[in-house]
Write a protein that holds these residues in place. Structure first.
Motif, PDB file in Angstrom:
ATOM      1  N   GLN A 243      37.007  37.297  77.935  1.00 31.98           N
ATOM      2  CA  GLN A 243      37.991  36.808  76.970  1.00 31.98           C
ATOM      3  C   GLN A 243      39.113  36.053  77.671  1.00 31.98           C
ATOM      4  OE1 GLN A 243      38.524  40.680  74.843  1.00 31.98           O
ATOM      5  NE2 GLN A 243      38.975  39.257  73.189  1.00 31.98           N
ATOM      6  N   THR A 244      39.717  35.152  76.922  1.00 32.87           N
ATOM      7  CA  THR A 244      40.872  34.407  77.402  1.00 32.87           C
ATOM      8  C   THR A 244      42.133  35.028  76.823  1.00 32.87           C
ATOM      9  OG1 THR A 244      39.565  32.375  77.509  1.00 32.87           O
ATOM     10  CG2 THR A 244      41.936  32.120  77.424  1.00 32.87           C
ATOM     11  N   VAL A 245      43.146  35.158  77.659  1.00 28.10           N
ATOM     12  CA  VAL A 245      44.436  35.680  77.219  1.00 28.10           C
ATOM     13  C   VAL A 245      45.522  34.682  77.592  1.00 28.10           C
ATOM     14  CG1 VAL A 245      43.831  38.127  77.310  1.00 28.10           C
ATOM     15  CG2 VAL A 245      44.725  37.021  79.347  1.00 28.10           C
ATOM     16  N   LYS A 246      46.626  34.736  76.849  1.00 33.27           N
ATOM     17  CA  LYS A 246      47.782  33.904  77.190  1.00 33.27           C
ATOM     18  C   LYS A 246      49.026  34.516  76.574  1.00 33.27           C
ATOM     19  CE  LYS A 246      47.843  30.655  73.363  1.00 33.27           C
ATOM     20  NZ  LYS A 246      48.075  29.282  72.982  1.00 33.27           N
ATOM     21  N   GLN A 247      50.172  34.117  77.125  1.00 35.50           N
ATOM     22  CA  GLN A 247      51.460  34.572  76.623  1.00 35.50           C
ATOM     23  C   GLN A 247      51.689  34.059  75.204  1.00 35.50           C
ATOM     24  OE1 GLN A 247      54.540  32.903  79.055  1.00 35.50           O
ATOM     25  NE2 GLN A 247      53.858  33.903  80.929  1.00 35.50           N
ATOM     26  N   MET A 248      52.361  34.865  74.409  1.00 38.38           N
ATOM     27  CA  MET A 248      52.868  34.384  73.126  1.00 38.38           C
ATOM     28  C   MET A 248      54.202  33.697  73.426  1.00 38.38           C
ATOM     29  SD  MET A 248      50.764  35.364  70.673  1.00 38.38           S
ATOM     30  CE  MET A 248      51.651  35.537  69.150  1.00 38.38           C
ATOM     31  N   GLU A 249      54.551  32.718  72.635  1.00 39.04           N
ATOM     32  CA  GLU A 249      55.813  32.018  72.831  1.00 39.04           C
ATOM     33  C   GLU A 249      56.960  32.834  72.248  1.00 39.04           C
ATOM     34  OE1 GLU A 249      55.662  27.990  71.474  1.00 39.04           O
ATOM     35  OE2 GLU A 249      53.717  27.644  72.400  1.00 39.04           O
ATOM     36  N   GLY A 250      58.177  32.494  72.662  1.00 33.69           N
ATOM     37  CA  GLY A 250      59.357  33.113  72.088  1.00 33.69           C
ATOM     38  C   GLY A 250      59.885  34.296  72.874  1.00 33.69           C
ATOM     39  N   ASN A 251      59.673  34.302  74.178  1.00 34.11           N
ATOM     40  CA  ASN A 251      60.188  35.380  75.022  1.00 34.11           C
ATOM     41  C   ASN A 251      61.089  34.781  76.098  1.00 34.11           C
ATOM     42  OD1 ASN A 251      58.549  37.621  73.891  1.00 34.11           O
ATOM     43  ND2 ASN A 251      56.883  36.354  74.633  1.00 34.11           N
TER      44      ASN A 251
ATOM     45  N   GLN B   4      39.271  49.573  89.566  1.00 33.06           N
ATOM     46  CA  GLN B   4      40.668  49.950  89.376  1.00 33.06           C
ATOM     47  C   GLN B   4      41.480  48.757  88.867  1.00 33.06           C
ATOM     48  OE1 GLN B   4      42.738  51.084  92.948  1.00 33.06           O
ATOM     49  NE2 GLN B   4      44.450  51.972  91.829  1.00 33.06           N
ATOM     50  N   CYS B   5      41.240  47.589  89.427  1.00 30.32           N
ATOM     51  CA  CYS B   5      41.950  46.386  89.010  1.00 30.32           C
ATOM     52  C   CYS B   5      41.626  46.053  87.553  1.00 30.32           C
ATOM     53  CB  CYS B   5      41.605  45.223  89.931  1.00 30.32           C
ATOM     54  SG  CYS B   5      42.627  43.750  89.662  1.00 30.32           S
ATOM     55  N   GLU B   6      40.350  46.127  87.193  1.00 29.89           N
ATOM     56  CA  GLU B   6      39.947  45.849  85.809  1.00 29.89           C
ATOM     57  C   GLU B   6      40.613  46.817  84.848  1.00 29.89           C
ATOM     58  OE1 GLU B   6      35.757  45.586  84.912  1.00 29.89           O
ATOM     59  OE2 GLU B   6      35.404  44.299  86.654  1.00 29.89           O
ATOM     60  N   GLU B   7      40.531  48.114  85.150  1.00 33.33           N
ATOM     61  CA  GLU B   7      41.078  49.126  84.254  1.00 33.33           C
ATOM     62  C   GLU B   7      42.579  48.963  84.070  1.00 33.33           C
ATOM     63  OE1 GLU B   7      39.877  52.845  85.998  1.00 33.33           O
ATOM     64  OE2 GLU B   7      37.795  52.602  85.342  1.00 33.33           O
ATOM     65  N   GLN B   8      43.306  48.780  85.160  1.00 39.48           N
ATOM     66  CA  GLN B   8      44.759  48.695  85.071  1.00 39.48           C
ATOM     67  C   GLN B   8      45.217  47.383  84.440  1.00 39.48           C
ATOM     68  OE1 GLN B   8      46.444  49.738  88.876  1.00 39.48           O
ATOM     69  NE2 GLN B   8      45.697  51.834  88.725  1.00 39.48           N
ATOM     70  N   THR B   9      44.518  46.295  84.751  1.00 35.99           N
ATOM     71  CA  THR B   9      44.874  45.004  84.163  1.00 35.99           C
ATOM     72  C   THR B   9      44.626  45.015  82.662  1.00 35.99           C
ATOM     73  OG1 THR B   9      44.382  43.856  86.241  1.00 35.99           O
ATOM     74  CG2 THR B   9      44.448  42.516  84.241  1.00 35.99           C
ATOM     75  N   ILE B  10      43.477  45.526  82.254  1.00 32.95           N
ATOM     76  CA  ILE B  10      43.158  45.577  80.824  1.00 32.95           C
ATOM     77  C   ILE B  10      44.114  46.507  80.088  1.00 32.95           C
ATOM     78  CG2 ILE B  10      41.403  46.353  79.177  1.00 32.95           C
ATOM     79  CD1 ILE B  10      39.317  45.061  81.117  1.00 32.95           C
ATOM     80  N   ALA B  11      44.460  47.637  80.696  1.00 35.18           N
ATOM     81  CA  ALA B  11      45.419  48.556  80.060  1.00 35.18           C
ATOM     82  C   ALA B  11      46.774  47.876  79.875  1.00 35.18           C
ATOM     83  CB  ALA B  11      45.565  49.827  80.892  1.00 35.18           C
ATOM     84  N   PHE B  12      47.219  47.132  80.886  1.00 40.44           N
ATOM     85  CA  PHE B  12      48.493  46.417  80.795  1.00 40.44           C
ATOM     86  C   PHE B  12      48.433  45.342  79.719  1.00 40.44           C
ATOM     87  CE2 PHE B  12      51.410  43.035  82.271  1.00 40.44           C
ATOM     88  CZ  PHE B  12      52.612  43.738  82.203  1.00 40.44           C
ATOM     89  N   LEU B  13      47.347  44.575  79.701  1.00 35.81           N
ATOM     90  CA  LEU B  13      47.194  43.532  78.686  1.00 35.81           C
ATOM     91  C   LEU B  13      47.149  44.129  77.278  1.00 35.81           C
ATOM     92  CD1 LEU B  13      44.613  41.208  80.456  1.00 35.81           C
ATOM     93  CD2 LEU B  13      47.039  40.713  80.045  1.00 35.81           C
ATOM     94  N   ARG B  14      46.521  45.274  77.134  1.00 36.08           N
ATOM     95  CA  ARG B  14      46.457  45.945  75.831  1.00 36.08           C
ATOM     96  C   ARG B  14      47.867  46.340  75.374  1.00 36.08           C
ATOM     97  NH1 ARG B  14      42.425  49.347  76.628  1.00 36.08           N
ATOM     98  NH2 ARG B  14      40.953  47.873  75.772  1.00 36.08           N
ATOM     99  N   GLN B  15      48.687  46.838  76.307  1.00 33.84           N
ATOM    100  CA  GLN B  15      50.072  47.186  75.967  1.00 33.84           C
ATOM    101  C   GLN B  15      50.842  45.944  75.524  1.00 33.84           C
ATOM    102  OE1 GLN B  15      51.380  49.021  79.617  1.00 33.84           O
ATOM    103  NE2 GLN B  15      51.041  51.088  78.823  1.00 33.84           N
ATOM    104  N   LEU B  16      50.658  44.846  76.258  1.00 34.93           N
ATOM    105  CA  LEU B  16      51.334  43.604  75.876  1.00 34.93           C
ATOM    106  C   LEU B  16      50.861  43.135  74.507  1.00 34.93           C
ATOM    107  CD1 LEU B  16      51.295  41.561  79.230  1.00 34.93           C
ATOM    108  CD2 LEU B  16      53.204  42.837  78.246  1.00 34.93           C
TER     109      LEU B  16
END
Length: 96
Positions: free
Chosen positions: A11-19, A75-87
């Motif tokens: 999947q592709t991810v990107k920042q939402m605007e307005g921060n 470990q990188c996959e799990e932590q990165t995906i967890a962080f992205l999910r929080q965002l």
């Protein structure tokens, strides 16, 4: 916004605007104009935030992080995906 239960590394991810984002002593801090919340992304979270300024696949993001930091693939996959999910839960990123 499209909520995704489980990210795929394709999947592709990107920042939402307005921060509003600033560096404070080597860590990224952010104010979401949309929800009025303040976030401390930390150093590594700030690195991820910088990498998703433009759309990027999660796979490429993980490759970039593993090139820069000594970390196991899983470990990188799990932590990165967890962080992205929080965002995503906070409405700060979007996934395609």
């Amino acid at each position: 916004m499209n909520k995704v239960e489980k990210f795929s590394i394709k999947q592709t991810v990107k920042q939402m605007e307005g921060n509003i984002v600033s560096d404070m002593n080597g860590e990224k801090v952010m104010l979401s104009v949309q929800n009025g919340k303040y976030y401390n992304l930390g150093a590594l979270g700030g690195e991820i935030w910088d990498q998703i300024k433009e759309p990027i696949t999660i796979e490429d993001l993980i490759t970039t992080l593993r090139t820069k930091y000594e970390v196991e693939q899983q470990q990188c996959e799990e932590q990165t995906i967890a962080f992205l999910r929080q965002l995503m839960d906070e409405g700060l990123v979007e996934a395609e």
